[in-house]
Design a protein around this motif. Structure first.
Motif, PDB file in Angstrom:
ATOM      1  N   SER A  35      41.392  32.635  42.287  1.00 52.28           N
ATOM      2  CA  SER A  35      41.104  33.959  42.649  1.00 52.28           C
ATOM      3  C   SER A  35      42.112  34.476  43.519  1.00 52.28           C
ATOM      4  CB  SER A  35      39.831  33.894  43.428  1.00 52.28           C
ATOM      5  OG  SER A  35      38.596  33.579  42.346  1.00 52.28           O
ATOM      6  N   LEU A  36      42.713  33.847  44.508  1.00 45.97           N
ATOM      7  CA  LEU A  36      43.509  34.335  45.389  1.00 45.97           C
ATOM      8  C   LEU A  36      45.004  34.725  44.514  1.00 45.97           C
ATOM      9  CD1 LEU A  36      44.404  34.935  48.590  1.00 45.97           C
ATOM     10  CD2 LEU A  36      44.948  32.408  48.664  1.00 45.97           C
ATOM     11  N   ILE A  37      45.465  33.926  43.563  1.00 39.23           N
ATOM     12  CA  ILE A  37      46.469  34.001  42.782  1.00 39.23           C
ATOM     13  C   ILE A  37      46.245  35.293  42.003  1.00 39.23           C
ATOM     14  CG2 ILE A  37      47.756  33.329  40.962  1.00 39.23           C
ATOM     15  CD1 ILE A  37      47.372  30.309  42.224  1.00 39.23           C
ATOM     16  N   ALA A  38      45.064  35.793  41.438  1.00 38.53           N
ATOM     17  CA  ALA A  38      44.656  36.824  40.693  1.00 38.53           C
ATOM     18  C   ALA A  38      44.947  38.150  41.438  1.00 38.53           C
ATOM     19  CB  ALA A  38      43.377  36.705  40.162  1.00 38.53           C
ATOM     20  N   GLU A  39      45.000  38.031  42.651  1.00 41.60           N
ATOM     21  CA  GLU A  39      44.977  39.338  43.431  1.00 41.60           C
ATOM     22  C   GLU A  39      46.365  39.973  43.392  1.00 41.60           C
ATOM     23  OE1 GLU A  39      44.086  38.640  47.525  1.00 41.60           O
ATOM     24  OE2 GLU A  39      41.936  38.260  46.879  1.00 41.60           O
ATOM     25  N   THR A  40      47.283  38.974  42.984  1.00 43.76           N
ATOM     26  CA  THR A  40      48.901  39.460  42.968  1.00 43.76           C
ATOM     27  C   THR A  40      49.461  39.057  41.701  1.00 43.76           C
ATOM     28  OG1 THR A  40      49.644  37.400  43.932  1.00 43.76           O
ATOM     29  CG2 THR A  40      49.236  39.232  45.484  1.00 43.76           C
ATOM     30  N   ARG A  41      48.928  37.942  40.836  1.00 44.64           N
ATOM     31  CA  ARG A  41      49.418  37.741  39.595  1.00 44.64           C
ATOM     32  C   ARG A  41      48.505  37.538  38.666  1.00 44.64           C
ATOM     33  NH1 ARG A  41      54.535  34.329  40.841  1.00 44.64           N
ATOM     34  NH2 ARG A  41      54.640  34.825  43.290  1.00 44.64           N
ATOM     35  N   GLY A  42      47.958  38.568  38.167  1.00 46.53           N
ATOM     36  CA  GLY A  42      46.470  38.530  37.344  1.00 46.53           C
ATOM     37  C   GLY A  42      46.793  37.682  36.192  1.00 46.53           C
ATOM     38  N   ASP A  43      47.910  38.034  35.320  1.00 46.46           N
ATOM     39  CA  ASP A  43      48.160  37.426  34.277  1.00 46.46           C
ATOM     40  C   ASP A  43      48.172  36.050  34.173  1.00 46.46           C
ATOM     41  OD1 ASP A  43      48.056  40.063  32.640  1.00 46.46           O
ATOM     42  OD2 ASP A  43      50.163  39.849  32.468  1.00 46.46           O
ATOM     43  N   LEU A  44      48.784  35.435  35.174  1.00 45.15           N
ATOM     44  CA  LEU A  44      48.891  34.011  35.346  1.00 45.15           C
ATOM     45  C   LEU A  44      47.641  33.346  35.868  1.00 45.15           C
ATOM     46  CD1 LEU A  44      50.787  31.396  36.000  1.00 45.15           C
ATOM     47  CD2 LEU A  44      51.119  32.298  38.344  1.00 45.15           C
ATOM     48  N   ALA A  45      46.872  34.258  36.705  1.00 40.87           N
ATOM     49  CA  ALA A  45      45.395  33.519  37.177  1.00 40.87           C
ATOM     50  C   ALA A  45      44.480  33.579  36.024  1.00 40.87           C
ATOM     51  CB  ALA A  45      44.911  34.502  38.042  1.00 40.87           C
ATOM     52  N   VAL A  46      44.685  34.280  34.924  1.00 44.85           N
ATOM     53  CA  VAL A  46      43.684  34.359  33.657  1.00 44.85           C
ATOM     54  C   VAL A  46      43.994  32.703  33.101  1.00 44.85           C
ATOM     55  CG1 VAL A  46      43.385  35.336  31.397  1.00 44.85           C
ATOM     56  CG2 VAL A  46      43.477  36.752  33.458  1.00 44.85           C
ATOM     57  N   GLU A  47      45.259  32.649  33.028  1.00 45.62           N
ATOM     58  CA  GLU A  47      45.746  31.412  32.167  1.00 45.62           C
ATOM     59  C   GLU A  47      45.468  30.020  33.057  1.00 45.62           C
ATOM     60  OE1 GLU A  47      46.940  30.919  29.043  1.00 45.62           O
ATOM     61  OE2 GLU A  47      46.470  33.104  28.974  1.00 45.62           O
ATOM     62  N   LEU A  48      45.705  30.364  34.327  1.00 45.59           N
ATOM     63  CA  LEU A  48      45.352  29.026  35.114  1.00 45.59           C
ATOM     64  C   LEU A  48      43.905  28.725  35.154  1.00 45.59           C
ATOM     65  CD1 LEU A  48      47.532  29.861  38.410  1.00 45.59           C
ATOM     66  CD2 LEU A  48      48.016  28.423  36.272  1.00 45.59           C
ATOM     67  N   GLY A  49      43.097  29.732  35.018  1.00 48.45           N
ATOM     68  CA  GLY A  49      41.578  29.721  34.988  1.00 48.45           C
ATOM     69  C   GLY A  49      41.095  28.855  34.001  1.00 48.45           C
ATOM     70  N   LYS A  50      41.606  28.849  32.898  1.00 52.99           N
ATOM     71  CA  LYS A  50      41.003  28.428  31.498  1.00 52.99           C
ATOM     72  C   LYS A  50      40.884  26.864  31.540  1.00 52.99           C
ATOM     73  CE  LYS A  50      43.429  31.546  28.479  1.00 52.99           C
ATOM     74  NZ  LYS A  50      44.228  31.631  27.399  1.00 52.99           N
TER      75      LYS A  50
END
Length: 83
Positions: A35-50
């Motif tokens: 979630s913290l990564i999503a604050e600045t790198r949304g596209d990456l966080a979506v993939e990381l969260g899969k």
């Protein structure tokens, strides 16, 4: 600082193989870090969260419920296909 290490397509999404992340709390869960990564790198966080993403914390694969602190390392591995 938490060291975030990326592999495969995650490197392409982030534009770099690793980066440091300042933790706003003394301890954070993997989900909180994503979630913290999503604050600045949304596209990456979506993939990381899969669900298919493999997570390694301090060289231990598939850990359940780790609490991450300063000085730890978290690595994200994309799913691998082959035959």
């Amino acid at each position: 600082m938490l060291r975030v290490v990326l592999y495969g397509k995650f490197v392409d999404l982030a534009g770099e193989p690793d980066f440091a992340l300042k933790l706003p709390q003394a301890e954070m869960s993997v989900e909180e870090v994503v979630s913290l990564i999503a604050e600045t790198r949304g596209d990456l966080a979506v993939e990381l969260g899969k669900k298919s993403t493999r997570i390694v914390v301090n060289d231990v694969l598939d850990v359940t419920g780790p609490r991450l602190t300063d000085g730890d390392e978290i690595a994200f591995l994309p799913p691998v296909s082959g035959g």
